[in-house]
Design a protein around this motif. Structure first.
Motif, short mmCIF file in Angstrom:
data_model
loop_
_atom_site.label_atom_id
_atom_site.label_comp_id
_atom_site.label_asym_id
_atom_site.label_seq_id
_atom_site.Cartn_x
_atom_site.Cartn_y
_atom_site.Cartn_z
N GLU A 31 -3.18 5.89 -8.77
CA GLU A 31 -2.78 5.27 -7.60
C GLU A 31 -2.15 6.19 -6.49
N ALA A 32 -2.89 7.43 -6.55
CA ALA A 32 -2.46 8.48 -5.75
C ALA A 32 -0.90 8.94 -5.71
N ASN A 33 -0.20 8.71 -6.72
CA ASN A 33 0.95 9.35 -6.86
C ASN A 33 1.06 10.95 -7.26
N GLU A 34 1.57 11.69 -6.37
CA GLU A 34 1.47 13.15 -6.65
C GLU A 34 2.30 13.65 -7.87
N PHE A 35 1.52 14.59 -8.48
CA PHE A 35 2.52 15.24 -9.56
C PHE A 35 1.96 16.61 -9.87
N CYS A 36 2.78 17.35 -10.22
CA CYS A 36 2.42 18.95 -10.46
C CYS A 36 2.64 19.37 -12.07
N VAL A 37 1.42 20.41 -12.16
CA VAL A 37 1.60 20.79 -13.56
C VAL A 37 1.98 22.23 -13.37
N ILE A 38 3.10 22.49 -13.65
CA ILE A 38 3.58 23.79 -13.41
C ILE A 38 3.30 24.85 -14.34
N GLU A 39 3.21 26.06 -14.05
CA GLU A 39 2.64 27.41 -14.90
C GLU A 39 3.58 27.59 -15.69
N ASN A 85 10.12 2.80 -1.39
CA ASN A 85 9.50 3.77 -2.23
C ASN A 85 8.92 3.22 -3.23
N ARG A 86 7.66 4.13 -3.76
CA ARG A 86 6.94 3.63 -4.83
C ARG A 86 7.35 3.92 -6.03
N THR A 110 12.83 26.10 -17.63
CA THR A 110 12.72 26.61 -18.95
C THR A 110 13.64 25.56 -19.90
N ASP A 111 13.22 25.01 -21.23
CA ASP A 111 13.83 24.39 -22.15
C ASP A 111 14.16 22.89 -21.52
N THR A 112 13.15 22.24 -20.57
CA THR A 112 13.36 20.95 -20.23
C THR A 112 12.64 19.99 -20.62
N GLY A 113 11.51 20.29 -21.30
CA GLY A 113 10.61 19.20 -22.13
C GLY A 113 9.35 19.13 -21.29
N VAL A 114 8.50 18.08 -21.61
CA VAL A 114 7.14 17.69 -21.04
C VAL A 114 7.42 17.49 -19.53
N ILE A 115 8.25 16.56 -19.39
CA ILE A 115 8.69 16.40 -17.75
C ILE A 115 9.89 17.25 -17.45
N GLY A 116 9.34 18.31 -16.89
CA GLY A 116 10.46 19.19 -16.19
C GLY A 116 11.11 18.84 -15.49
N ALA A 117 10.94 18.03 -14.34
CA ALA A 117 11.82 17.58 -13.35
C ALA A 117 11.09 16.61 -12.58
N LEU A 118 12.15 15.80 -12.05
CA LEU A 118 11.70 14.83 -11.11
C LEU A 118 12.01 15.43 -9.89
N PRO A 167 0.79 -1.03 -0.10
CA PRO A 167 0.07 0.11 0.08
C PRO A 167 0.92 1.32 0.07
N LYS A 168 0.25 2.36 -0.34
CA LYS A 168 0.86 3.62 -0.44
C LYS A 168 0.59 4.30 1.03
N ARG A 169 1.74 4.32 1.86
CA ARG A 169 1.96 4.76 3.26
C ARG A 169 2.09 6.28 3.28
N GLN A 170 2.54 6.95 2.44
CA GLN A 170 3.02 8.25 2.62
C GLN A 170 2.91 9.13 1.47
N PRO A 171 3.15 10.19 1.42
CA PRO A 171 3.55 10.91 0.15
C PRO A 171 4.74 10.45 -0.34
N ASN A 172 4.85 10.38 -1.76
CA ASN A 172 6.09 10.04 -2.22
C ASN A 172 7.13 10.98 -2.26
N ARG A 173 8.24 10.35 -2.09
CA ARG A 173 9.56 11.38 -2.02
C ARG A 173 10.00 11.96 -3.31
N MET A 174 9.47 11.43 -4.35
CA MET A 174 9.52 11.95 -5.58
C MET A 174 8.33 12.09 -6.41
N HIS A 175 8.19 13.16 -7.26
CA HIS A 175 7.29 13.38 -8.10
C HIS A 175 7.39 14.07 -9.44
N LEU A 176 6.58 13.97 -10.35
CA LEU A 176 6.82 14.78 -11.56
C LEU A 176 6.17 15.98 -11.68
#
Length: 240
Positions: free
Chosen positions: A109-117, A185-186, A124-132, A58-67
């Motif tokens: 499955e409750a994995n957090e991710f952000c859509v950046i403004e 980690n998930r 800048t100039d990173t691509g669709v997945i800007g960061a892990l 199960p997912k027990r806590q917020p992920n340490r990494m997100h997209l």
């Protein structure tokens, strides 16, 4: 000799469905791996795969990494959010402030991710997945910079970030405090030494940099499971 980043791997209760979600959101294709892992193919040679493997944990806590996903305009950001919601994502509150421009969501499955403004200078100039984007100490940022031979592009106020010399997605760490782990980690990184290199020698190099070999019940497999200085699991695959 340094390893290359091959994949970001997700543990999932329903890996096929989660792969379809991310394929639909990112506009990529899926393939079925012989080991039962469903892989999103990169669209550029500088990108890494997303892989999804079955796990009953199960997912027990917020992920340490997100997209962090990038957007090119306010309309584009809204379109990405609406596409994610139509695929089954939901809005979540992780303590973000109203004045912050990014939108925080969770996948199937409750994995957090952000859509950046749009206009975010760091992405800048990173691509669709800007960061892990990760929780982590400066030590782990320095470790991964050496492990992948990716230079530091941020090192201030205990925040670190690295990026491939060829550009693309950044990996960032927000600095301490880092929450204690409640199980595996998930999300984890898969790396591999280049073709013709020695996997054992690469493992020993990573140990010298501060990693440790760990046993998570993987059994007799071709890859080596390790943990970075913050205890995050990662896998060293065979050369490729």
């Amino acid at each position: 000799m340094t390893s290359n980043l091959v994949a970001l791997a997700f543990d999932a209760h329903e890996p096929r469905e989660l792969a379809r979600f991310w394929a639909g959101l990112l506009g990529r294709e899926t393939v079925d791996d012989p080991d039962g892992v469903f892989v999103l193919l990169p669209t550029r040679e500088t990108e890494f795969r997303l892989e999804f493997a079955h796990s009953d944990e199960p997912k027990r806590q917020p992920n340490r990494m997100h997209l962090d996903l990038t957007s090119t305009s306010d309309d584009d950001q809204q379109a990405i959010v609406e596409r994610a919601l139509s695929l089954g994502a939901r809005h979540i509150d992780v303590g973000q402030r109203p004045e912050e421009g990014h939108v925080v969501l969770a996948d199937l499955e409750a994995n957090e991710f952000c859509v950046i403004e749009p206009g975010n200078n760091f992405l800048t100039d990173t691509g669709v997945i800007g960061a892990l984007a990760s929780d982590g100490t400066p030590a782990v940022g320095y470790f991964w910079s050496e492990a992948l031979a990716w230079p530091l592009v941020r090192d201030q106020a205990e925040e670190t970030a690295i990026q491939s010399p060829q550009g693309g997605t950044k990996i960032s760490w927000g600095g301490p405090p880092v929450a204690a782990k409640l199980g595996k980690n998930r999300l984890h990184l898969d790396i591999a030494p280049p073709a013709g290199a020695d996997q054992h020698a690469e493992v020993e190099r990573l140990v010298a940099l501060g990693a440790t070999r760990i046993d998570i019940g993987q059994g007799d497999v071709s890859w080596v499971v390790m943990a970075d200085p913050d205890g995050n699991e990662f896998c060293v695959l065979t050369p490729r």
